[in-house]
Design an enzyme around this catalytic site. Structure first.
Site, short mmCIF file in Angstrom:
data_model
loop_
_atom_site.label_atom_id
_atom_site.label_comp_id
_atom_site.label_asym_id
_atom_site.label_seq_id
_atom_site.Cartn_x
_atom_site.Cartn_y
_atom_site.Cartn_z
N HIS A 285 0.78 -1.24 0.00
CA HIS A 285 0.00 0.00 0.00
C HIS A 285 0.81 1.29 0.00
CE1 HIS A 285 -0.56 0.58 4.66
NE2 HIS A 285 0.61 0.04 4.40
N HIS A 286 2.13 1.22 0.28
CA HIS A 286 2.94 2.44 0.20
C HIS A 286 3.53 2.67 -1.19
CE1 HIS A 286 2.59 2.88 4.47
NE2 HIS A 286 3.21 1.75 4.73
N SER A 287 3.49 1.66 -2.02
CA SER A 287 4.22 1.79 -3.28
C SER A 287 3.44 2.66 -4.27
CB SER A 287 4.53 0.41 -3.85
OG SER A 287 3.71 0.12 -4.93
N GLN A 288 4.18 3.34 -5.11
CA GLN A 288 3.61 4.35 -5.99
C GLN A 288 3.95 4.09 -7.45
OE1 GLN A 288 5.20 7.79 -3.78
NE2 GLN A 288 4.67 6.54 -1.98
N GLN B 252 -0.35 5.78 1.63
CA GLN B 252 -0.34 6.97 0.77
C GLN B 252 -0.27 6.59 -0.70
OE1 GLN B 252 2.36 5.60 1.89
NE2 GLN B 252 4.27 6.66 1.36
#
Ligand code: X5A
Ligand code: ZN
Length: 723
Positions: free
Chosen positions: A134-137, A177
């Site tokens: 869930h933090h990866s962009q 994020q």
């Protein structure tokens, strides 16, 4: 088969090859501990186990740039020094030669799970994966995350199945994020995240993790951040956040699929989260989500670094996904002192704060938001321009939302196994001996926490109608037996009408037999038909029978014209909640009448904002749900109520229905008590001002005793900058 478990042992390959105190907690044992737990409890064996396959480059491309994917791919051939150097370019990330393979398996697992659920092969499932996502962009690894498993799964569900409304619930203790950025302007994905925030002093230290971030453009209102400003949040806080924040929005959003970024660093014992929620809490959280989207839930593992806590929490969640009843939530059910900065605004404009306060009580005041525009309730097919409405039913104007929570009383939460409110006993009701239970010694956490094995659902039905007419689910039993004639007559004696009526006595005999089996633990839940007009008398008998058995807390949810038995002592052993007609009345803290809601909004407000906070605060041994004359609920509403009332008393619930209304209703109730998702409530209708008024007034009177009710609104104020 109901629940999928997607896994591949290759995902244990990636690991930290150098010294890095920040990253070392993300270790292969996280997966093996969770899997061992599932196996030991016999849960893995009950799942449809799918072996994960790598996601394709095209699938990764749903979220990530080709350059970034190529960069991660190249790590396969780097040596340790090169891996370490590359890792340093990102925040809290390590690469291993197996990272690309593992991360593709993790994405693939999430996609297979979505496919299994959306093709109807299973109702729900868990993808047990590493690395988390869930933090990866788009073009960045971050916070142990390489590819954004859940975000790719949501894009896939939209693209391949044409879904228009997906809810992502991120209960990991860190702000996802990455997911927020990816769907920032997308109104088809409602992203909810709670996270340790401490006014911006906790990783990842972002202003956009605060409650002010509500999404951009078309996506405004579809990002909901609930930052916790102190550690130590526990079961009551998580539950209150679901009942008062997430679920009201989620019901109005009406998702077609629920994705859970299931991180368990929000559980007790976790070094990152420093929170207090026990593993059982995750059973309740997932159970509450199961009433959405027809039960289509895909949970994907994110964080969770205390191996024992992680393993127990995963077990609790999977057990509940499988349909088993939830173990009772223990400990003081008092949420933190205030939800401050509950921000609801029209984009960046008007903001309304809602505060949840312990004394002094500031009741929720709809007048404070009455200048907000009336909601444009979304049409069934396209909800893009919808307005969120509050659990209390009043519109909080356009676009939600956000919540910042400060726990003022950080006194340590007592160990749930030793602290029981008012010294009550927990083992009133024996566990079933006839249900198969995985033989397993409960294992303690450092805090003295225990995981109790739970038997599979056993629901029994005692009806006068022919069994065949019902076509009940396979594991629902038919209650054939009846209590002895003399015993039945003795119990019926105070009720002349019952004694005289031969059919009434026969029905009561069956009910007493079923009740006896619930009380001694052979059966978990039941549905029984009372003779016409005999529900009130039957309920009285049932209550007295439970008390004589030693029940210390009995929750009676009486629908329709059912009066509280007059000679029943108001000693706190019975919480009587009557939903009927137009009445709102507080006879005592244990004797409450609330009007029968006429709208879906009013109904949900009543259930989420009143019934469940009371029920969870009361911590009953057993729940009685009685549908009396003029009960006035649609079957779908009754089913939703029964489904959520499975929560507070370990699944021990007896539903009483009048004979005439029985067939379809009994079948629907049997399905939900058995663990299936309730049917849809139909189009969302705003709660009426009268409904809001009645609930507001009731809650104000009840809040001093029932702390889970407390929600209040201080004046609007600006969003404060990161400290
Ligand atoms: C998935 C997850 C946490 C990263 C913490 C870095 N990441 N300090 O829990
Ligand atoms: Zn996390």
């Amino acid at each position: 088969m109901g629940t999928a478990l997607v896994y591949h042992e290759d995902m244990t390959a990636t690991r930290l090859l150098w010294d890095d105190p920040e990253c070392e907690i993300e270790c292969p044992e996280r997966l093996t501990a969770a899997l061992d737990g599932l196996r030991q409890r016999g849960l893995q064996q009950r799942c449809l186990c799918l072996s994960a396959c790598e996601a394709s480059e095209e699938e990764l491309g749903l979220v990530h740039s080709p350059e970034y994917v190529a960069l991660v791919q190249r790590t396969q051939t780097l040596d340790k020094e090169e891996l370490q150097a590359l890792s340093k370019q990102f925040d809290a990330v390590y690469f291993h030669p197996s990272t690309f393979h593992c991360a593709r398996l993790a994405v693939g697992a999430a996609l297979q799970l979505v496919d299994a659920v959306l093709t109807g092969a299973v109702h729900n499932g868990l993808a047990l994966v590493r690395p988390p996502g869930h933090h990866s962009q788009k073009a960045a690894a971050n916070g142990f995350c390489v590819f954004n498993n859940v975000a790719i799964a949501a894009k896939h569900a939209k693209q391949k199945y044409g879904l228009q409304r997906i809810l992502i619930v991120d209960w990991d203790i860190h702000h996802g994020q990455g997911i927020q950025y990816i769907f920032d302007d997308d109104p088809s994905v409602l992203y909810f995240s709670w996270h340790r925030y401490e006014h911006g002093r906790f990783w990842p230290f972002l202003q956009e993790s605060d409650s002010c971030a509500v999404g951009q453009g078309q996506g405004q209102g579809f990002t909901v951040n609930l930052p916790w400003n102190q550690v130590g949040m526990g079961n009551a806080d998580y539950l209150a956040a679901f009942l008062h924040v997430l679920l009201p929005l989620a019901f109005e959003f009406d998702p077609e699929l629920v994705l859970v970024s299931a991180g368990f660093d929000s559980a007790i014992g976790d070094p990152e989260g420093q929170m207090q929620a026990t593993p059982e809490c995750f059973a309740h959280l997932i159970q509450l989500l199961q009433v959405l989207a027809g039960g289509r839930i895909c949970a994907v593992l994110e964080g969770g670094y205390h191996l024992e806590s992680l393993s127990q929490s995963v077990c609790m969640m999977v057990q509940t996904l499988l349909g088993d009843p939830t173990p009772p939530l223990l400990g003081l059910m008092v949420p933190c002192q205030r939800f401050e900065d509950w921000r609801v605004g029209r984009g960046a404009e008007a903001a309304v704060r809602v505060t949840m306060l312990l004394p002094p009580i500031v009741p929720w005041s709809p007048s404070r938001v009455s200048r907000q525009p009336r909601p444009l309730t979304g049409q069934a097919s396209n909800k893009v321009s919808m307005t969120w409405t509050w659990a209390g039913g009043s519109s909080l104007g356009f676009f939600v939302v956000n919540v910042t929570v400060t726990r003022l009383d950080v006194a340590p939460v007592l160990s749930p196994s030793t602290h029981l409110p008012e010294g009550r006993s927990l083992s009133l009701l024996a566990e079933s001996s006839t249900c198969e239970v995985a033989e397993d010694t409960p294992s303690p956490l450092p805090g003295g926490l225990w995981l109790h094995p739970t038997p599979p659902v056993c629901t029994a039905v005692a009806l006068a109608v022919p069994d065949a007419a019902l076509a009940l689910p396979p594991r629902v039993l038919h209650q054939e037996g009846s209590a002895l004639r003399e015993e039945t007559e003795a119990w019926a004696r105070p009720h002349k009408s019952l004694v005289k009526d031969e059919k009434g006595l026969a029905a009561l005999g069956k009910i007493l037999c079923l009740l006896g089996r619930i009380l001694d633990g052979q059966v978990r839940s039941g549905i029984a038909a009372t003779a016409a007009c005999a529900t009130a008398a039957t309920l009285d008998v049932v209550i007295r029978r439970c008390l004589s058995h030693g029940a210390q807390r009995l929750l009676c949810v009486a629908l329709g014209q059912l009066d509280r038995p007059l000679d029943l002592a108001d000693d706190g052993r019975i919480l009587w909640l009557n939903i009927r007609g137009k009445e709102a009345a507080v006879g005592s803290m244990f004797h409450i009448s609330t009007p029968l809601p006429q709208t879906t909004g009013g109904f949900l407000s009543c259930i989420l904002g009143l019934v469940l906070p009371l029920a969870y605060g009361f911590q009953p041994d057993m729940v009685l749900m009685a549908l009396g004359p003029a009960y006035g609920l649609q079957n779908a509403q009754a089913a939703l109520l029964a489904a959520v009332l499975r929560g507070p008393a370990g699944g021990r619930i007896l539903a009483l229905v009048e004979e005439e209304s029985v067939l379809q209703l009994a079948k629907t109730l049997a399905q939900v008590l058995h663990g299936e998702a309730p049917p849809s409530l139909g189009p969302f209708l705003m709660a009426s001002p009268e409904e809001i008024q009645a609930l507001t007034c009731l809650k104000a009177q009840l809040e001093p005793r029932w702390k889970l009710l407390q929600v209040a609104a201080p004046p609007p104020g600006p969003c404060s900058p990161v400290a």
